[in-house]
Write an enzyme that holds these catalytic residues in place. Structure first.
Site, short mmCIF file in Angstrom:
data_model
loop_
_atom_site.label_atom_id
_atom_site.label_comp_id
_atom_site.label_asym_id
_atom_site.label_seq_id
_atom_site.Cartn_x
_atom_site.Cartn_y
_atom_site.Cartn_z
CE LYS A 1 -1.75 1.90 3.90
NZ LYS A 1 -1.50 3.34 4.06
CG ASN A 2 2.22 2.74 3.54
OD1 ASN A 2 1.09 3.16 3.25
ND2 ASN A 2 2.55 2.41 4.76
CB CYS B 1 -5.04 6.49 10.35
SG CYS B 1 -5.72 5.11 9.45
NE ARG C 1 -0.36 10.53 9.67
CZ ARG C 1 -0.73 9.47 8.94
NH1 ARG C 1 -1.98 9.06 8.95
NH2 ARG C 1 0.16 8.83 8.21
CG ASP D 1 2.59 1.41 9.41
OD1 ASP D 1 2.94 1.67 8.25
OD2 ASP D 1 2.34 2.29 10.26
NE ARG E 1 -7.30 4.96 4.36
CZ ARG E 1 -6.30 5.26 5.22
NH1 ARG E 1 -6.55 5.37 6.50
NH2 ARG E 1 -5.09 5.41 4.76
C1 EPZ Z 1 4.01 6.89 6.45
O1 EPZ Z 1 3.29 7.98 7.02
C2 EPZ Z 1 3.00 5.76 6.30
N1 EPZ Z 1 1.91 6.21 5.47
C3 EPZ Z 1 2.44 5.37 7.67
O2 EPZ Z 1 1.64 4.21 7.50
C4 EPZ Z 1 3.58 4.99 8.60
O3 EPZ Z 1 3.08 4.80 9.90
C5 EPZ Z 1 4.64 6.10 8.64
O4 EPZ Z 1 5.08 6.45 7.31
C6 EPZ Z 1 5.87 5.70 9.43
O5 EPZ Z 1 6.42 4.54 8.93
C7 EPZ Z 1 2.11 6.20 4.12
O6 EPZ Z 1 3.15 5.82 3.61
C8 EPZ Z 1 0.96 6.68 3.27
P1 EPZ Z 1 6.32 10.00 8.54
P2 EPZ Z 1 3.90 9.46 7.05
O7 EPZ Z 1 6.40 11.23 7.73
O8 EPZ Z 1 4.63 9.73 5.80
C9 EPZ Z 1 6.58 13.26 12.07
C10 EPZ Z 1 -0.27 2.86 7.63
O9 EPZ Z 1 -0.78 2.30 8.60
N2 EPZ Z 1 6.59 14.25 10.95
O10 EPZ Z 1 7.39 9.00 8.44
O11 EPZ Z 1 2.80 10.35 7.45
C11 EPZ Z 1 5.20 12.60 12.20
O12 EPZ Z 1 4.33 13.38 12.95
C12 EPZ Z 1 0.23 4.32 7.74
O13 EPZ Z 1 -0.08 2.32 6.53
C13 EPZ Z 1 6.70 15.59 11.24
O14 EPZ Z 1 6.77 15.98 12.41
O15 EPZ Z 1 4.92 9.28 8.28
C14 EPZ Z 1 5.55 11.27 12.84
O16 EPZ Z 1 5.66 11.43 14.23
C15 EPZ Z 1 -0.16 4.96 9.03
N3 EPZ Z 1 6.69 16.47 10.21
C16 EPZ Z 1 6.90 10.96 12.24
O17 EPZ Z 1 7.46 12.18 11.77
C17 EPZ Z 1 6.60 16.08 8.90
O18 EPZ Z 1 6.62 16.91 7.99
C18 EPZ Z 1 6.84 9.93 11.11
O19 EPZ Z 1 6.09 10.45 10.07
C19 EPZ Z 1 6.50 14.70 8.62
C20 EPZ Z 1 6.49 13.79 9.67
#
Ligand code: EPZ
Length: 428
Positions: A29-30, A123, A128, A312, A404
């Protein structure tokens, strides 16, 4: 909001049935949710195979069509033609349907130096924010204007930049690659995310003519090119998280359950934990055969960025920890609000103490079926695991979260012996 007479769906499970046979894993998915927008970077047609049949895919299709691109979908094969793309505002309704809508920022900024869209959805597992994405785009020469939840990004010229991420964000790493492949000059991403889907997106970009090096390591270098070619066929990498979810089900109920079409290396962190707990499994080149473990040893789990234990899989893993003979400590380090499933596990009989992002889980719990609600995608998957091992009938509501991200989960499970069904009902 539910209205009287509305038709809703729920998942109903009779617990305690062994899982026997083979489950084949679909595309990640991701990765797929990044590859569909990324295909718009190419001049012409891209064919993406192994795209999972999930509702996030359909939400992306709506945006791609809004941008006047043609899509043909045949099973897990998707053909996208961006020749007539019109770079228009991505409405709030479509932007908020999923998190990955943010990938259109990198793509449209990279190719057209302009994008207008709203803050992405996804989610509710934490704040986020997207500040890391926006800071990087600004470093590359973009002007970011924000009005309420609407973002407009513009650049006379997008140029390469040295970008050090304050957190190894998956979304930001991919979005920067999407913007940088057509930028002037060289972009480096330090402290880049290393998840398997990062490598998959980089491989796709290189297949359409980009110059991305180092994906899968802490430092990614992108040499901008002037255009990217089409007429490319690419297949999405197997889903690490879908695989991990079924492997956990095998550790709880497997009778030589085979999970096929996996990349074992991608789930090394999970397999290491299963070994610690005494689970018996046999790895093949692209499969694993796993059996139920009746005497699970307690262990502690801390979610981390790849190659650490994936966040995840944290919620599904917490269900396995409720079945250990002893106390386990589970710590979620990536998301602030990923414990929504625990109150429902407690309603089923689990003993859990929650403090901030740490859950102390007192095993072994005897779970009993009841009425419960999915709170997010992976929390929903965890509740399916709990229902499969619980005594009696479990009914899960708000299942849209689950659909989803898990392709054909009802069929895949019932084909290996689970008593699980999707049921429609009228809202009274
Ligand atoms: C991706 O989300 C995945 N989603 C998430 O999977 C997954 O949990 C996550 O990566 C971590 O592995 C998709 O790929 C669509 P991050 P993303 O940017 O990109 C902080 C699932 O269940 N952060 O790596 O949103 C953020 O708040 C989903 O399939 C900032 O502060 O995750 C978090 O604490 C849920 N500012 C951490 O970094 C930013 O600009 C990780 O976020 C970006 C992120």
């Amino acid at each position: 909001m539910f209205k009287e007479g509305m038709i809703m769906e729920r998942i109903v499970i009779e617990g305690g049935n062994p899982l026997k046979g083979t489950i084949t894993i679909g595309g990640a998915k991701n990765s797929a949710v990044a590859l569909i927008p990324a295909a718009l970077l190419a001049d012409g047609v891209c064919t993406i195979k192994n795209v999972p049949n999930i509702t996030d895919r359909d939400a992306l299709f709506d945006i791609v069509r809004l941008l006047n691109c043609d899509i043909e979908q045949d099973g897990n094969i998707v053909k996208i033609d961006s020749s007539n793309l019109k770079n228009t505002l991505i409405t709030q309704e479509l932007s908020v349907k999923l998190r990955a809508s943010y990938y259109f920022m990198g793509v449209l900024l990279g190719k057209y130096k302009h994008v207008e869209m709203y803050f992405p959805g996804g989610c509710n597992i934490g704040n986020r924010p997207i500040d890391i994405h926006l800071d990087a785009f600004k470093k590359m020469g973009a002007k970011v204007t924000k009005r309420g939840h609407k973002y407009m990004l513009d650049a006379e010229k997008l140029h390469g930049a040295d970008i050090k991420l304050r957190f190894a964000s998956v979304g930001a790493t991919i979005n920067i690659m999407l913007a940088a492949v057509l930028a002037d000059g060289v972009t480096t991403i330090e402290n880049a995310a290393k998840e398997p889907h990062i490598v998959d997106v980089a491989n796709f970009l290189n297949a359409i003519g980009a110059k991305v090096e180092g994906a899968g390591t802490d430092v990614i270098t992108i040499n901008g090119v002037s255009s990217l070619g089409g007429n490319v066929t690419y297949s999405v990498v197997p889903d690490q998280i879908e695989a991990g979810t079924y492997i956990l089900m095998g550790a709880l109920l497997g009778d030589n359950l085979k999970v096929d079409g996996i990349v074992p290396e991608h789930n090394k962190a999970l397999f290491d934990k299963l070994s610690e707990m005494g689970v018996d499994y046999k790895l093949g080149e692209s499969s694993v055969v796993i059996n139920k473990c009746d005497n699970l040893k307690p262990t502690n789990v801390k979610t981390l960025v790849y190659p650490g234990f994936p966040t995840d899989l944290g919620q599904p893993m917490s269900v396995l920890l409720t079945q250990a003979n002893g106390t386990c400590v589970f710590e979620e380090t990536i998301w602030e609000n990923r414990f929504g499933h625990f109150p429902y596990l407690e309603k089923m009989g689990a003993k859990v103490e929650l403090k901030d992002r740490v859950a102390t889980i007192y095993g072994k719990a005897h779970l009993k079926g009841t009425q419960i609600n999915a709170t997010d995608l992976r929390g929903g998957a965890a509740l399916i695991l709990a229902g499969l091992i619980a005594e009696g009938t479990t009914t899960i509501h708000d299942i849209d979260y689950i659909l989803r991200g898990y392709e054909n989960i009802i069929n895949k499970l019932s084909n290996v012996g689970a008593k699980i069904k999707l049921e429609e009902y009228n809202v009274e």
